[in-house]
Each structure stands twice: as C-alpha cells, then as structure tokens.
Design a protein around this motif. Structure first.
Motif, PDB file in Angstrom:
ATOM      1  N   ILE A 136       0.847  -1.197   0.000  1.00  0.00           N
ATOM      2  CA  ILE A 136       0.000   0.000   0.000  1.00  0.00           C
ATOM      3  C   ILE A 136       0.881   1.246   0.000  1.00  0.00           C
ATOM      4  O   ILE A 136       0.570   2.246  -0.651  1.00  0.00           O
ATOM      5  CB  ILE A 136      -0.987  -0.022   1.196  1.00  0.00           C
ATOM      6  CG1 ILE A 136      -2.091  -1.052   0.931  1.00  0.00           C
ATOM      7  CG2 ILE A 136      -1.583   1.360   1.438  1.00  0.00           C
ATOM      8  CD1 ILE A 136      -3.039  -1.265   2.087  1.00  0.00           C
ATOM      9  N   GLN A 175       1.812   1.795  -3.476  1.00  0.00           N
ATOM     10  CA  GLN A 175       0.698   2.261  -4.289  1.00  0.00           C
ATOM     11  C   GLN A 175       0.342   3.710  -3.979  1.00  0.00           C
ATOM     12  O   GLN A 175       0.136   4.508  -4.894  1.00  0.00           O
ATOM     13  CB  GLN A 175      -0.515   1.349  -4.080  1.00  0.00           C
ATOM     14  CG  GLN A 175      -1.508   1.444  -5.186  1.00  0.00           C
ATOM     15  CD  GLN A 175      -2.521   0.318  -5.153  1.00  0.00           C
ATOM     16  OE1 GLN A 175      -2.515  -0.523  -4.275  1.00  0.00           O
ATOM     17  NE2 GLN A 175      -3.405   0.315  -6.129  1.00  0.00           N
ATOM     18  N   THR A 176       0.267   4.045  -2.714  1.00  0.00           N
ATOM     19  CA  THR A 176      -0.100   5.423  -2.351  1.00  0.00           C
ATOM     20  C   THR A 176       1.063   6.381  -2.568  1.00  0.00           C
ATOM     21  O   THR A 176       0.855   7.560  -2.817  1.00  0.00           O
ATOM     22  CB  THR A 176      -0.585   5.506  -0.892  1.00  0.00           C
ATOM     23  OG1 THR A 176       0.449   5.031  -0.023  1.00  0.00           O
ATOM     24  CG2 THR A 176      -1.862   4.710  -0.693  1.00  0.00           C
ATOM     25  N   GLY A 177       2.288   5.878  -2.472  1.00  0.00           N
ATOM     26  CA  GLY A 177       3.463   6.722  -2.684  1.00  0.00           C
ATOM     27  C   GLY A 177       3.835   6.877  -4.149  1.00  0.00           C
ATOM     28  O   GLY A 177       4.764   7.609  -4.486  1.00  0.00           O
TER      29      GLY A 177
END
Length: 178
Positions: free
Chosen positions: A47, A50-52
């Motif tokens: 995650i 993905q978020t970074g």
C-alpha cells in the motif's frame, strides 16, 4: 511389492497418522498469528508503494490485478485466522487447497500482465534496509513467479488428495473402549 503399492501404502499410512493428530497444537496457532501479522505488514508495504506512487506498480496494475494481488495476501491472512479458530488440521487443509487454487490463478494472470517494475521494489524501505531487495529484477521476479506456479499447483493437488484421505480416516467410526 510394486512401487505404486508402496507409495499408496505410504500415503495411506501418513493419512492415518495425521488423522490421529488432527488438532492444531498451540505452537502452530501462535505461528498462524505471526503469519497474520507478517501478512498485514506485507499489505502495508505494498500500500505504501501504491499510495506513494513509487513506480513499482505500473499503469497495467488495474482493478483486476489489484484484486488478485491483494486478494491472495488477504486470503492468506483470513486463512490464518480461521485455522486458529477451527483448531483442526484437516479443515485447514481445505482452506489451503482453495487458497492454492486462487494463488495459482492470480500468479498466472499477474505473470501474463506483469504490472510491476521491480527496479522500485526497495523504494519504500529505509536506506539501511534497501540492500535486502535491490537484487530482485524483473527477470528474477518472473523466474520466481514461474517457480511459484509450479509449486502452488503441485501443493494444491497434493493437499487436496491428502485432505480427502484424512477426511475419510476421520469419518470412520472409532472403536468403543470396553
């Protein structure tokens, strides 16, 4: 005695022995809890990717790939929890067979689409830990995925057969003590 007969006897003997010790011991239950924690850390790690927007997940990482990728990890976590709750090895084997089939399908699809760029795999780690993952390239990941497909398929077949044999043994009536 023929080799097929010897193998059958070993497999049957092994199933009978496993049926006698079907209860999951406490140390294995603790291992399941550790597995759940590790699974959650792995989810958080990806995650973070993905978020970074690190570049590890490419534009090919769509909703289906996300479902398959995170779904296999989530299934492992849920399976670990259920194994601890069931407390029975053979019920856990059924979960393992279902999980192996799901993993096999997911690995094939993710290998085909390959929505990853392993050059960025270590990016979310602190600098002093990046060396742990820097050696993994796309080519190495592909080889590991092929090996995972082979091992997962073999384990699914073996575990399914073993599940059925142990289930048969467990369903036999137990002799009454006199």
């Amino acid at each position: 005695m023929t080799e097929a007969k010897t193998t059958e006897n070993w497999f049957t003997r092994h199933a009978k022995a496993e049926a006698k010790k079907d209860i999951i011991p406490s140390y294995e239950r603790i291992g399941n809890i550790v597995g759940v924690v590790v699974g959650l850390l792995v989810v958080l790690y990806f995650i973070g990717h993905q978020t970074g927007l690190t570049g590890f997940f490419t534009s090919k990482f769509g909703p289906l790939e996300m479902l398959l990728f995170y779904g296999t990890i989530a299934y492992g976590i849920v399976s670990g929890v259920l194994k601890g709750l069931f407390g029975r090895k053979n019920k856990a084997r059924l979960l393992d067979v279902i999980g192996a089939c799901f993993d096999f399908i997911a690995i094939i699809w993710l290998y085909t689409v390959f929505p990853f760029d392993f050059a960025y795999l270590a990016d979310v780690l602190p600098d002093f830990l990046k060396f742990l993952l820097l050696w993994i390239t796309n080519d190495i990941a592909r080889v590991l995925m092929i090996l995972a497909m082979i091992v997962t398929l073999i384990m699914a077949i073996y575990t399914a057969a073993f599940y059925l044999l142990v289930r048969r043994e467990l369903s036999k009536p137990t002799p009454k003590a006199t």
